[in-house]
Design a protein around this motif. Structure first.
Motif, PDB file in Angstrom:
ATOM      1  N   LYS A  36       2.613   7.376  -1.998  1.00 22.71           N
ATOM      2  CA  LYS A  36       2.013   6.814  -3.210  1.00 22.71           C
ATOM      3  C   LYS A  36       1.337   5.507  -2.837  1.00 22.71           C
ATOM      4  N   THR A  37       0.062   5.393  -3.169  1.00 22.53           N
ATOM      5  CA  THR A  37      -0.696   4.197  -2.816  1.00 22.53           C
ATOM      6  C   THR A  37      -1.340   3.522  -4.017  1.00 22.53           C
ATOM      7  N   ASP A  85      -2.509  -2.772   0.513  1.00 22.15           N
ATOM      8  CA  ASP A  85      -2.896  -1.981   1.671  1.00 22.15           C
ATOM      9  C   ASP A  85      -1.955  -2.267   2.833  1.00 22.15           C
ATOM     10  N   LYS A  86      -1.430  -1.207   3.422  1.00 22.95           N
ATOM     11  CA  LYS A  86      -0.425  -1.402   4.475  1.00 22.95           C
ATOM     12  C   LYS A  86      -1.041  -2.011   5.735  1.00 22.95           C
ATOM     13  N   ILE A 133       6.669  -3.765  -7.163  1.00 25.36           N
ATOM     14  CA  ILE A 133       7.666  -2.688  -7.079  1.00 25.36           C
ATOM     15  C   ILE A 133       7.100  -1.592  -6.195  1.00 25.36           C
ATOM     16  N   CYS A 134       7.814  -1.238  -5.167  1.00 26.08           N
ATOM     17  CA  CYS A 134       7.283  -0.337  -4.142  1.00 26.08           C
ATOM     18  C   CYS A 134       8.096   0.943  -4.064  1.00 26.08           C
ATOM     19  N   ASP A 135       7.932   1.813  -5.014  1.00 25.72           N
ATOM     20  CA  ASP A 135       8.612   3.105  -4.978  1.00 25.72           C
ATOM     21  C   ASP A 135       7.762   4.079  -4.170  1.00 25.72           C
ATOM     22  N   THR A 136       7.660   3.813  -2.883  1.00 28.60           N
ATOM     23  CA  THR A 136       6.809   4.603  -2.004  1.00 28.60           C
ATOM     24  C   THR A 136       7.354   4.519  -0.591  1.00 28.60           C
ATOM     25  N   ASN A 137       6.812   5.377   0.264  1.00 23.17           N
ATOM     26  CA  ASN A 137       7.259   5.372   1.663  1.00 23.17           C
ATOM     27  C   ASN A 137       6.167   4.912   2.621  1.00 23.17           C
ATOM     28  N   ILE A 138       5.078   4.371   2.100  1.00 19.02           N
ATOM     29  CA  ILE A 138       3.960   4.031   2.978  1.00 19.02           C
ATOM     30  C   ILE A 138       4.249   2.802   3.828  1.00 19.02           C
ATOM     31  N   TYR A 139       5.245   2.008   3.435  1.00 23.29           N
ATOM     32  CA  TYR A 139       5.578   0.811   4.209  1.00 23.29           C
ATOM     33  C   TYR A 139       6.812   1.018   5.089  1.00 23.29           C
TER      34      TYR A 139
END
Length: 1592
Positions: free
Chosen positions: A615-616, A621-622, A847-853
């Protein structure tokens, strides 16, 4: 009970639908008539009242009820109230009929009539009104409640009576007798709320009083949580909450009551705060819209008094109020005089009189006020509030956050309370030594951060920084005897907390809440916390870490922001360090497993998200974050350098691009002011230093002093750095400040810059005076003294007194706190204010409910995790711990492999390899390896296997290691080094297969041989001997035989465990996966393999057991047995490594390109040291190199001549020992690309190797196949350069066939004797003979084929005639001639056949040159000379005679074949004379009668042909019949023949004899086997001539 009531009163059937907005809807059914129930409750209350002395003499009416005719219908009680005088502000308790007395229940004079107390009368009136009520739903709610409310509010009632009234109302609400459908329900609830909160009764400090409070709490709980809560207003809710809090806070209450009050409070708060969701739904989720609907007046109206002096406190309820009285309006509209409190009059003046229908249901105002009060209750400095109260408040706040945390964060009015009051008080409570306070405050902090962290970015940093400081020990990890310290390297010794932001509101906006040193002095650092406190903190941290996205948010919002703390890495470091067992020494034994659980939970969350869809949307931006984090590292390093040496730090930062121009003051000061990591003392000294005037000026220019008073400007300035200690430096700073300030602010109260200078110094002195702890309060500077000091300095005038007063008050109220000098009681408040200022500019937490980081985060945090796993794994003893650690390793490896974090995976492999004890750098000793055969199986018992089998931890580590490898081969890089060591050690100890057939069949080699074991023991055949004597005997026998001791049962069992463990590791599966790896991964593996090879300059360092037991080095007398150098030791490990590397390089074209060069270099380096290599290792190495040469022919990183030269340079004995693998490799190259074949075939070293190995019986077949492939067939590689070498090699094969002569002669002898060999023996001999002879015959066949190609080769070579003949014809003739004397008849016969064919080749002779004539002098004559030698004759006496005959005939045939061409040659006479001489020798050899017959016949044939052809002419009478040459030829022929064949010439040429005599004619003989065209013709002509001569 009322007659006619049939059935139950059901709330579902008769009431409104249940409320679903957070209020509980009552579904209780009542089985009796509701009207009867109410009447019963009225009688119950009045009965209790009559039993009290005060109401003991009530009238009969109080029992019978009032007359119905005197009452108006109670349909709307408020109707009469509306007609009353609003100014009276009172509610009529009874009808205003003038019958009311002023005395309640007091007996008058004797015989005087008494009226009932209004409390009793109210119940009587209610009963009378209910007599005609058919439906309780139509009865007016206020009228129904009024009698009960009066009892509750009356201070003259006792606790039991008040309790009964409360019970009655509670029942009516519970049974839905009063509900939302009841008339004036809302107004009735307003009255009820007001009444309950203003309850009064006569208290006696018994349990009855507490029962009343319980009833009140229960009623309020039912009201708020039930349907009535929907109609309560903000004021009512506030009053009820104030009342409940008063009960909770009352010190004299019993513990049970307090707990009950707390439970009720919690329940009510749950409902109240859950209403936020309802409000959000009504406002369509727009919190701003909801906030806009509420006016400030509404906010201010909702107030809760949490002090102990509130009007709703229990003491007020118990004691009543002396001023309370019941005022009843008179009949004429005037108020009656009120009685004193002893008359038990009731004052209802506080009951709302106006219509309550317009009261808005409670919402944000009351919720905010309740939240504010709860937050205020947490104030640790409020002495009136006890810790018990704070614990209760914390529990309530926790419930509120659990119910509505996100809603609180989304409403600005509530969020502001959470950001400031709640966090300020809460974070101070976290430092409390009261364990109950600490537990609850940590719990609330966890819930707060879990639900509201999006708006608490800086507050969260402050809290977590403190927790990390508390929990992270500053002590090194203790060393354990059995644990390698390198296994747990990577655990941080201290947290990397951030430095402070210089000033709020300016610069880059990046800030840190409180500087590190400030936190330490404020007590905000950990310091010494008790073990229980540390455990509580660990539990709190674990709760946060278990939030799936929490650690990612820390990483993104803090670790990746330049001026934020590295909270994510600090948290991981904290958990890692405390997961070590030694942390229990300063905490509790529960802390290590708690930390380990949290740490592994963090890893598990990352692993669980691996397959999630990224999810971005709306997220940073990573790539930018990664760059930002790298920049942060540079800035931290640069700031550290600056703090040590400012010039060095600036130079470093400029080199990294952080500072654009180190010579530009603006660039330098922009960084210095914008970062938080510069030491403020160093900064102050740097900018004030002589020579840095430009930097000081630029630094001051960064401040905006406009519209600021001088003290405000000075305060802003001194927040950024610390004033230096030298007065000169301070003066320089103040001077520049005054100039900048005066130019920017243009203050009206200050005349010039000098006045600013003096005033600034005065302010600094005032600040020091006011806050110096050494100055007594009485001696501190007053305002007058401050003004007096500044007289006449404002351009000769005084400053404005009001101006100076403002400055004085500002300094006195708030210290100008210099950085890193927070050391007084106001420091925390100051730091908190600074934090609040920064929160205005800081962005909300993402809030970072993602796995991109996850990849970047895990790359930054894996080291302490793996170190912890290593330590726990080695020191653990419980299965549960092992299982968790196994899962942790697997998940870490899985994450590292997915995100290509090879360094992590390599470190895991390194750690597990070290724990497994298999990856030893020094190879294991295999000298005592013993092979044990048991039950049909063979195992190798070695010290290596035994030690491993006895180490359970090593076995577990190996299993984990290979499981990790088996799933993640593609991501391994440097870790292959340790894997290769393990594999090699397993290989040399016979624990893994010795071949690679599972991954490659390209290498046509047998499995790699291992050394023979020191001994082989057959356990099944060994007798089971027992006893001490037999054991001792075996031991002595082994010692005397110099054998290793036989392994015992325990060692065999350990070895079997090792074998089972290695088998479970699925090595073959891993090998298969490795063979399919991408090239990038194979590069690392190949590099690791080649790194295991010994250095080229030294002999191999790996020691494996010798082929035979080593001899005793010394004799008994101590002398050495032998001084001869030891032969090379066979090292199977080197062979294994090279073979695997070669297989990997040969996989496909891509690997050949990427890996081939390195592997080839390694192979060539090994064979350069050939003399010190064992032949087995050398031979296989050469084979690998040749296989790679064949595959890499297109790449040219292996030079064929170099390889062949290296092979040919081997010692002959070494080359022969390595023959077969080398020849297999060469054969593979020859059968490969044509270009490679031709290149090899033209190399002299190639033919040198072939010649050297041809004589080896086991190598000869391969050598011949290679030679055949080069010399014969459509793709023959014959060139002028290798032609002669090829023929020579084939000649060698033919020569080797001489071995067949013995068998031929043996069979001939047996045949002559009449014996026959046994069939099997005959078959074996024939087969054995045929191998050599067949190769010889095939070699000659190939030579004949080469002869047929000679003309083409000559044409291609462009050589001169003589050179061409010698280059191409001569080798063939020499070969065939040589084989014509071969002892083997089959070879001789074939050689003669091929020789004759070659000699008669049409392309051999030519009139253009005479080189072909060498066939006589170089071929035929030497051949016959060899045949005439006795030693040649003796090789096959029976067969050589026939061979001589064939040679004589062949010589004659060839002479006749080329007679025409020879006649034109000037050397024909000499040639003929030599032929005659050869014939003479043959005739006189005396070893065969066949020659005596064959030579004359052959000569006759030649002579006749020569004669008929006109070459040999007999002399005649004619003068010119003979030419001189012919005459000479005739003479020589006649003369020489007469020597060994007298009479032959006269016989053939009788007419030529001088004295002819009649001789018996001898018939002419035809040639035995005319060959060729010329011989046939010559034969017929000679026959005719012979006939003619006979006739004559």
């Amino acid at each position: 009970m009322a007659a006619g009531y049939d059935g139950c009163f059901n709330s579902k059937d008769n009431m409104a639908d249940p409320i679903l907005d957070g209020h509980r809807a009552s579904n209780i059914t009542v089985a009796i008539d509701p009207v009867a129930l109410v009447v019963t409750e009225c009688i119950t209350v009045t009965s209790a009242m009559r039993k009290h002395a005060r109401w003991a003499h009530s009238s009969i009416a109080s029992i019978l009820g009032s007359s119905d005719s005197l009452r108006a219908p109670p349909g709307d009680a408020r109707g009469s109230n509306r007609n009353r005088d609003p100014a009276s502000g009172k509610i009529d308790l009874i009808q205003d009929d003038g019958a009311l007395t002023s005395r309640w229940g007091l007996r008058g004079k004797k015989g005087q009539s008494m009226q009932d107390n209004p409390l009793m009368s109210a119940f009587a009136k209610l009963r009378a009104d209910l007599k005609h009520c058919k439906d309780i739903q139509s009865f007016d709610t206020p009228s129904l409640l009024q009698p009960f409310l009066q009892v509750i509010r009356s201070s003259s009632t006792t606790a039991p009576i008040t309790s009964l009234a409360l019970i009655a109302i509670t029942k009516m609400l519970a049974y839905n007798i009063i509900n939302t459908q009841s008339p004036n329900f809302s107004y009735g609830m307003q009255l009820l709320a007001s009444t309950v909160t203003h309850c009064r009764f006569e208290g006696d400090n018994t349990a009855n009083d507490e029962v009343v409070f319980l009833r009140i709490l229960k009623l309020m709980e039912d009201m708020i949580c039930g349907s009535s809560g929907e109609v309560l207003g903000d004021q009512s809710v506030c009053e009820m909450m104030e009342c409940a809090l008063s009960i909770c806070c009352h010190l004299r209450m019993s513990e049970v009551l307090k707990r009950s009050a707390e439970i009720s409070m919690v329940t009510m708060c749950q409902t109240i705060f859950s209403r936020l969701k309802t409000l959000e739904t009504e406002s369509e989720g727009q919190s701003e819209t909801l906030e806009a609907k509420v006016t400030q007046e509404d906010m201010d109206a909702a107030k809760i008094d949490s002090s102990t002096n509130g009007e709703h406190r229990p003491t007020v309820m118990q004691q009543g109020r002396s001023s309370l009285s019941l005022e009843v309006p008179g009949t004429n509209g005037t108020d009656r005089p009120s009685m004193d409190a002893s008359t038990s009059q009731l004052d209802l003046s506080k009951v709302p009189e106006d219509d309550a229908e317009d009261v808005r249901p409670y919402g944000l105002p009351s919720i905010r006020e309740l939240f504010r009060v709860l937050a205020d209750l947490l104030d640790p400095h409020e002495r009136q509030k006890t810790d018990v109260l704070r614990v209760m408040a914390l529990r309530i706040v926790n419930v509120a956050l659990e119910v509505a945390g996100p809603s609180i964060a989304s409403h600005p009015s509530l969020a502001s309370l959470a950001k400031d009051t709640l966090c300020r008080n809460l974070f101070q409570l976290v430092r409390s030594e009261n364990i109950a306070i600490l537990h609850e405050s940590l719990r609330v902090a966890g819930t707060l951060l879990a639900t509201c962290r999006s708006v608490l970015k800086l507050q969260q940093e402050l809290f977590l920084s403190y927790v990390v400081a508390c929990l992270h020990p500053r002590v090194p990890i203790p060393e354990e005897a059995n644990i390698d310290p390198s296994l747990y390297q990577g655990v941080p010794q201290a947290p990397g907390l951030a430095k402070p932001q210089p000033t709020p509101g300016t610069g880059s906006g990046r800030s840190t809440p409180v500087p590190v040193r400030d936190r330490q002095k404020l007590g905000m650092e950990g310091g010494s916390r008790k073990p229980d406190a540390r455990e509580a903190m660990v539990e709190s941290v674990g709760g946060l870490v278990r939030i799936p996205s929490y650690m990612v948010e820390l990483f993104v919002n803090y670790d990746c922001e330049i001026d934020r703390s590295d909270l994510c890495t600090d948290m991981v470091g904290l958990l890692s360090r405390n997961a070590f067992p030694d942390s229990a020494t300063w905490s509790t034994t529960n802390v290590p497993p708690l930390c380990l659980d949290s740490l592994l939970g963090y890893v598990q969350w990352i692993a669980d998200r691996l397959d999630d869809e990224p999810k971005t949307a709306g997220l940073p931006d990573k790539t930018k974050l990664r760059e930002q984090r790298e920049r942060k590292k540079v800035i931290i390093r640069g700031a550290t350098k600056f703090n040590e040496s400012p010039k060095g730090g600036i130079a470093f930062l400029a080199s990294k691009g952080i500072i654009d121009d180190p010579n530009d003051a603006n660039s330098v000061t922009g960084f210095l002011k914008g970062t938080t990591r510069i030491d403020k003392k160093v900064l102050g000294e740097f900018i004030s230093k002589r020579g840095n005037e430009a930097i000081l000026d630029a630094f001051m220019g960064l401040f905006d002093f406009r519209d600021l008073r001088v003290d405000e400007a000075l305060r802003q300035l001194l927040n950024t750095f610390r004033l230096p200690g030298e007065s000169a430096l301070i003066e320089r700073i103040v001077t520049v400040f005054c100039e900048k300030y005066y130019d920017a602010a243009q203050p009206e109260q200050v005349a010039d810059k000098d006045a600013v200078f003096v005033l600034t110094y005065a302010i600094i002195m005032l600040n020091t005076d006011q806050y110096n702890p050494n100055v007594k309060a009485a001696n501190r500077m007053s305002q007058e003294a401050f003004a007096k000091n500044l007289r006449g300095v404002n351009a000769g005038k005084d400053f404005d007194p009001e101006y100076l007063q403002e400055i004085y008050e500002a300094i006195k109220s708030a210290e100008i706190v210099l950085p890193e000098e927070h050391d007084n009681k106001h420091a925390f408040e100051h730091a908190w204010k600074e934090l609040l200022v920064k929160t205005q500019t800081v962005e909300d937490l993402v809030i970072c409910d993602t796995n991109i980081y996850d990849a970047h985060m895990f790359a930054a945090t894996w080291r302490p995790i793996v170190a912890t796993l290593n330590y726990v794994f080695v020191s653990a003893t419980e299965d549960a711990v092992f299982q968790r650690v196994f899962a942790g390793y697997s998940q870490c490896a899985q994450i590292a492999a997915r995100y290509n974090i090879s360094e992590c995976l390599d470190h895991i492999i390194h750690s597990l390899a070290k724990i497994s004890t298999l990856a030893t750098e020094a190879p294991p000793d295999t000298g005592l390896n013993t092979e044990v055969q048991a039950s049909g199986k063979s195992i190798m018992v070695s010290k290596f296997a035994v030690d491993f089998g006895r180490d359970n931890t090593a076995g577990l580590a190996t299993m984990v290691l290979f499981n990790i490898i088996n799933e993640n081969e593609g991501a391994i890089r440097d870790g292959w080094m340790h894997i290769v060591r393990i594999i090699v050690n397993l290989f040399v100890n016979s624990l893994i297969p010795t071949s690679f057939t599972s991954i490659s069949r390209d290498l046509d080699l047998p499995p790699i041989p291992l050394q023979s074991p020191a001994q082989v023991i057959e356990r099944n055949d060994k007798a089971q001997e027992g006893g001490l004597f037999s054991t001792f005997t075996n031991y002595i026998s082994n010692v005397m035989n110099d054998e290793p001791p036989e392994p015992n049962d325990q060692e065999i069992e350990a070895t079997l465990r090792t074998v089972g463990c290695i088998n479970d590791c699925r090595f073959e599966e891993i090998l298969g996966n490795v063979s399919e790896l991408p090239v990038e991964s194979l590069k690392s593996l190949t590099s690791s393999l080649l790194a295991q090879l010994p250095e080229h300059e030294s002999p191999p360092t790996i020691t494996v057991k010798p082929e035979l037991p080593a001899p005793t080095p010394l004799r008994g007398n101590g002398t050495k047995i032998s001084q001869s150098p030891e032969p090379p030791v066979y090292d199977p490990a080197v062979v294994y490594v090279l073979e695997l590397a070669t297989i990997l390089a040969l996989r496909d074209e891509e690997t050949i390109t990427a890996l081939g060069a390195d592997v080839a270099d390694a192979l060539q380096a090994v064979i350069r040291d050939a003399d010190r290599l064992h032949p087995v290792a050398l031979s296989r190495t050469v084979f690998y190199l040749l296989a790679l040469l064949r595959a890499s022919n297109d790449h040219k990183y292996i030079r064929t001549p170099v390889v062949l030269h290296a092979i040919s340079s081997f010692r002959q004995d070494l080359l022969k020992a390595c023959a077969l693998p080398i020849l297999k490799g060469i054969q593979g190259c020859i059968s490969g690309p044509a270009e490679l074949k031709n290149e090899m075939a033209t190399s002299p070293d190639f033919w040198a190797v072939m010649h050297a190995l041809q004589a080896q019986p086991e190598a000869a077949p391969l050598v011949f196949q290679i030679a055949e492939a080069v010399a014969d067939g459509p793709n023959a590689a014959i060139t002028p350069d290798n032609y002669e070498a090829t023929v020579a090699l084939l000649n060698a094969f033919a020569t080797a066939a001489s071995a067949g002569a013995r068998q031929e002669q043996s069979r001939e002898q047996m045949a002559r004797r009449g014996q026959h060999a046994a069939p099997q023996e005959k078959k074996d001999k024939k087969a054995k003979k045929s191998e050599v002879v067949i190769r010889g015959t095939m070699a000659l066949t190939i030579v004949s084929h080469l002869a047929s190609r000679v003309p083409a080769l000559i044409e291609q070579s462009h050589l001169e005639t003589n050179e061409a003949w010698r280059a191409y014809w001569s080798p063939v003739f020499r070969c065939l001639a040589t084989q014509c004397v071969n002892p083997c008849r089959e070879i001789r016969q074939q050689a003669f056949t091929f020789l004759q064919r070659c000699l008669q080749s049409p392309q051999l002779a030519s009139p253009d040159h005479k080189e072909w004539t060498n066939i006589f002098g170089e071929v035929l004559f030497p051949l016959i000379n060899q045949l005439l030698k006795p030693e040649v004759y003796q090789t096959d006496p029976a067969g050589m005679s026939e061979t001589r005959v064939q040679a004589a005939q062949l010589l004659c045939k060839i002479f006749l074949h080329y007679l025409v061409l020879l006649s034109e040659w000037e050397g024909v006479l000499d040639l003929w004379v030599r032929i005659l001489g050869i014939m003479d020798r043959l005739m006189n050899s005396g070893q065969s009668d066949a020659l005596v017959e064959a030579v004359p016949e052959s000569l006759k044939n030649v002579l006749l042909v020569m004669s008929s052809g006109g070459y040999l002419i007999a002399p005649s009478d004619e003068k010119d019949a003979q030419a001189p040459q012919q005459k000479e030829l005739w003479t020589e022929t006649w003369t020489r023949l007469e020597r060994f064949l007298p009479g032959l010439m006269p016989e053939l040429f009788p007419e030529a004899s001088k004295e002819p005599t009649a001789k018996e004619a001898v018939p002419a003989h035809k040639p035995s086997q005319p060959n060729g065209r010329v011989d046939a013709e010559s034969g017929s002509e000679s026959a005719a001539a012979a006939a003619e001569a006979q006739a004559a």
